[in-house]
Enzyme design. Structure first.
Site, PDB file in Angstrom:
ATOM      1  N   GLY A   1     -22.281 -12.026 -11.160  1.00 39.21           N
ATOM      2  CA  GLY A   1     -22.920 -11.760  -9.882  1.00 39.21           C
ATOM      3  C   GLY A   1     -24.425 -11.758  -9.933  1.00 39.21           C
TER       4      GLY A   1
ATOM      5  N   GLY B   1     -18.514 -13.375   1.330  1.00 40.29           N
ATOM      6  CA  GLY B   1     -17.524 -12.714   2.153  1.00 40.29           C
ATOM      7  C   GLY B   1     -17.439 -13.262   3.566  1.00 40.29           C
TER       8      GLY B   1
ATOM      9  N   GLY C   1     -22.412  -6.171 -13.823  1.00 42.22           N
ATOM     10  CA  GLY C   1     -23.451  -6.184 -14.852  1.00 42.22           C
ATOM     11  C   GLY C   1     -23.263  -7.197 -15.946  1.00 42.22           C
TER      12      GLY C   1
ATOM     13  N   CYS D   1     -14.938  -1.996   2.760  1.00 42.86           N
ATOM     14  CA  CYS D   1     -15.505  -1.952   4.109  1.00 42.86           C
ATOM     15  C   CYS D   1     -15.012  -0.742   4.894  1.00 42.86           C
ATOM     16  CB  CYS D   1     -15.137  -3.226   4.860  1.00 42.86           C
ATOM     17  SG  CYS D   1     -15.684  -4.702   4.006  1.00 42.86           S
TER      18      CYS D   1
ATOM     19  N   ALA E   1     -28.268  -4.251   0.638  1.00 40.63           N
ATOM     20  CA  ALA E   1     -27.618  -3.784   1.859  1.00 40.63           C
ATOM     21  C   ALA E   1     -27.623  -4.943   2.847  1.00 40.63           C
ATOM     22  CB  ALA E   1     -28.342  -2.567   2.432  1.00 40.63           C
TER      23      ALA E   1
ATOM     24  N   ASN F   1     -13.373 -14.794  -0.148  1.00 41.20           N
ATOM     25  CA  ASN F   1     -13.468 -13.339  -0.054  1.00 41.20           C
ATOM     26  C   ASN F   1     -13.441 -12.977   1.421  1.00 41.20           C
ATOM     27  OD1 ASN F   1     -15.276 -10.842   0.465  1.00 41.20           O
ATOM     28  ND2 ASN F   1     -14.845 -10.677  -1.710  1.00 41.20           N
TER      29      ASN F   1
END
Length: 307
Positions: free
Chosen positions: A267, A48, A246, A132, A72, A101
């Site tokens: 991912g 991102g 997943g 966000c 996080a 992204n």
């Protein structure tokens, strides 16, 4: 049998195969060049990007959980100018389309990012992260409010002619409402889903395991949620849905396509096995051959739910 046709179109952007990398799990691609032939990928979605460099959250910011992981990171990144100068030249040497992204803290930031990337031929598309918080609206996530979601997508659409994919948050009451809003505002495709908010606790210290307290849950634990939301979304929009959440192997990927996804993103699997994406492509080919299907598009949305 000849090699099955894996090519797909995700709203005007053609991919040689439906396997994309999920933003935030594949860096800027160069980090994985020694593990695989990057040119075999369907597309590369980079980490991102924000207008200026972001340090992210303090550690600890990644915690392994049962059947997944919490992160996080806080969208740490080099900023758009450093991306253009230092990261994009390598992406230009690759065959798969590069998708940036983008995220912002205000609607204007999203628009400015889209405008900055618009002139770069090497960037073939944008994926808009609307999970966000909007600092001007008391921290409410853009993706949880239909009005804000529409506003962001509309502004980005006005600033770019590139392929526009919007990444939807699962942390909403009705994802189909946000999906329709994003489509109406001009999205070419939707990626479903982003991470699910969760937390982990250290019983011995009586403290959260993440410095940020909560984080985004990803990995196999969220696959059933992601499958459900992809299935729901694909039934209410007329634009392609890209499934994410997943996906660890070819079976997972094909299930997403069967419920309505045109393409998928890998991912958390990249952290477990850095060449997971290529293994998934090979697994797709093998399954299609075994089942005598010569075109992956024949599988899209073929889930049978009635008698």
């Amino acid at each position: 049998m000849t090699t099955p046709d894996l090519s797909v179109d995700i709203g005007g952007l053609t991919l040689n195969n439906p396997v994309l990398t999920a933003s935030g799990t594949f860096g800027y691609a160069r980090e994985f060049e020694h593990y695989m032939d990057l040119n075999r990928l369907g597309g590369i979605i980079v980490k991102g990007l924000s207008l200026t460099p972001a340090k992210g959250n303090p550690p600890p910011r990644i915690v392994e959980t049962d059947c997944g992981m919490l992160n996080a990171i806080g969208l740490e990144n080099v900023g758009v100018e450093a991306f253009i100068k230092d990261k994009l030249p390598f992406l230009e040497t690759l065959d798969p389309p590069a998708i940036a992204n983008i995220y912002g803290k205000t609607v204007d930031e999203y628009g400015a990012l889209a405008e900055r990337l618009e002139t770069l031929d090497a960037v073939k598309g944008l994926e808009v992260n609307i999970s966000c918080p909007n600092v001007k609206e008391g921290g409410i996530a853009f993706g949880s409010d239909p009005k804000l979601a529409h506003q962001v997508v509309k502004v980005v659409r006005a600033k770019t002619t590139k392929h526009l994919m919007v990444k939807l948050s699962p942390n909403v009451t009705d994802i189909t409402q946000i999906a329709r809003v994003a489509e109406d505002a001009g999205a070419d495709a939707l990626s479903v889903i982003n991470t699910v908010t969760g937390m982990a606790v250290d019983l011995a210290t009586r403290r959260p395991r993440l410095a940020n307290v909560t984080g985004g849950l990803s990995g196999p634990a969220i696959k059933p949620i992601a499958l459900r939301m992809v299935w729901q979304t694909a039934q209410v929009v007329g634009i392609p849905v890209v499934g994410v959440g997943g996906i660890m192997n070819a079976t997972d990927a094909l299930e997403f396509i069967m419920v309505g996804a045109t393409a998928i993103q890998v991912g958390t699997a990249n952290f477990v096995n850095p060449d997971s994406t290529v293994a998934i492509i090979d697994g797709m080919i093998a399954w299609l051959r075994e089942n005598k299907i010569d075109d992956i598009k024949q599988l899209i949305g073929t889930l049978v739910t009635g008698d």
